[in-house]
Design an enzyme around this catalytic site. Structure first.
Site, PDB file in Angstrom:
ATOM      1  N   GLY A 293      -0.901  -1.125   6.903  1.00 59.88           N
ATOM      2  CA  GLY A 293      -2.326  -1.341   7.145  1.00 59.88           C
ATOM      3  C   GLY A 293      -2.979  -2.217   6.106  1.00 59.88           C
ATOM      4  O   GLY A 293      -3.291  -3.386   6.330  1.00 59.88           O
TER       5      GLY A 293
ATOM      6  N   CYS B   4       0.880  -1.165   0.000  1.00 57.24           N
ATOM      7  CA  CYS B   4       0.000   0.000   0.000  1.00 57.24           C
ATOM      8  C   CYS B   4       0.920   1.218   0.000  1.00 57.24           C
ATOM      9  O   CYS B   4       1.884   1.229  -0.773  1.00 57.24           O
ATOM     10  CB  CYS B   4      -0.965  -0.033   1.184  1.00 57.24           C
ATOM     11  SG  CYS B   4      -0.206  -0.427   2.779  1.00 57.24           S
TER      12      CYS B   4
END
Length: 358
Positions: A182, A177
């Site tokens: 996360g 990401c």
């Protein structure tokens, strides 16, 4: 039929939009990115550091964990398994070569355009460079940053795409990401849980032993239950009693902390009202009354976190909590969400049949 394919999507927002919200922080994970490549931003070092600081602060508030990402130090990553890497975003075409040199055959990007634009990453240049080679594929499967509900609803489509790409390309998959703290670890966990045969808690321990990160386990658990029991919704009513306000909104719920839904004033009830259809699950939220973030003391509230912050929350449960599907969802969203052999077969079949057209 793929029960999640027509579920609503929400547009991405620049993450500065999140900056002012308070959020529940239940635990803290300290981390620092390790240098691997040079940043693509053509700005001064101090400006790069400031950009990273803003992102890190936003990430800490939005995710409920103390997280630090230093974009100016370059791409960083960790092998979770010999065939699976979780890391931060590629910043230049040269990063493609670095990944090819360690056996990566699938680059799996979860970022949205605002994520890339904030750090000045030229995704088109990276994709075009990757297209020059027949031994590596760059794939995008977007999930909105800092949004557990979007993660939950997007996981089946995203993991399906990853599963098919790994079958097609073999070799090592690089999931990333922006910071690799996360969304990417959450997708890696779901892939290990749904496809590679791990128990979720075992995969989670393995992941945290390899990389400092904070994946949202509840989103993975809920997505698992959604696949196996269907995505059922129920109407929920929210009320704010204060006729002196000129604008009352609500944030959190199924839209994330970066968006707000306005309530409507009902003169008969002398209250601000919002009626919303929500899938089964637990949702935290806060009211925003004339710009002030606050809780409704007459609705359920979380325990204070380490900083003393609290949120309202609502549990959306099935009409018949004793039904087979309700009991399955309760088990799969509990502390030990182990899958049976039949459930694994059903999930794999679901992902294989999931349409590639998102």
């Amino acid at each position: 039929m793929n029960c999640l394919q027509n579920f609503p999507r929400f547009n991405a927002l620049p993450f500065e939009f999140f900056k002012s919200h308070e959020t529940k922080c239940s635990s803290f994970v300290h981390m620092l990115a390790v240098s691997g490549s040079q940043s693509s931003n053509e700005i001064s070092k101090s400006e790069e550091e400031q950009i990273s600081d803003v992102y890190s602060n936003t990430m800490t508030e939005a995710m409920g964990a103390s997280l630090t990402y230093r974009h100016e130090l370059g791409m960083n990553y960790n092998f979770i398994r010999p065939d699976l890497i979780v890391g931060s975003c590629l910043q230049t075409p040269a990063d493609v070569d670095k990944l090819r040199n360690i056996g990566v055959r699938t680059i799996f990007c979860l970022q949205q355009d605002p994520d890339l634009q904030y750090f000045g990453v030229d995704i088109n240049a990276i994709q075009k460079y990757a297209e020059k080679y027949i031994d590596i594929e760059h794939i995008r499967a977007e999930i909105r940053d800092f949004d557990a509900f979007d993660l939950r609803t997007r996981l089946p489509a995203v993991v399906s795409k990853l599963y098919k790409a790994v079958n097609r390309n073999a070799g090592v998959a690089y999931i990333h990401c922006t910071a690799g703290m996360g969304r990417a670890p959450a997708v890696a966990l779901a892939y290990m849980y749904w496809i590679q045969g791990y128990r979720l808690n075992d995969a989670h321990r393995l992941l945290l032993g390899k990389r400092s990160c904070f994946p949202k386990l509840d989103a993975i658990k809920s997505a698992t239950a959604d696949i196996l029991t269907g995505l059922k919704t129920k109407p929920v009513t929210f009320k704010w009693h204060d006729q002196s306000c000129t604008l009352v909104e609500i944030a959190g719920l199924d839209i994330g902390w970066g968006q707000k839904i306005p309530l409507k004033f009902d003169a008969e009830q002398n209250a601000w009202i919002l009626q919303r259809e929500l899938p089964e699950g637990r949702y935290e939220y806060k009211y925003v009354a004339d710009g002030e973030w606050t809780c409704n003391k007459y609705e359920l509230m979380t325990a204070p976190n380490n900083d003393g912050h609290v949120n309202n929350y609502v549990e959306v449960i099935a009409d018949d909590p004793n039904s087979e599907s309700a009991q399955m969802r309760k088990r799969l969203t509990g502390d030990v969400p182990d899958l049976t052999t039949n459930e694994r077969i059903r999930i794999r079949q679901f992902l294989e049949e999931f349409s590639d057209h998102e």
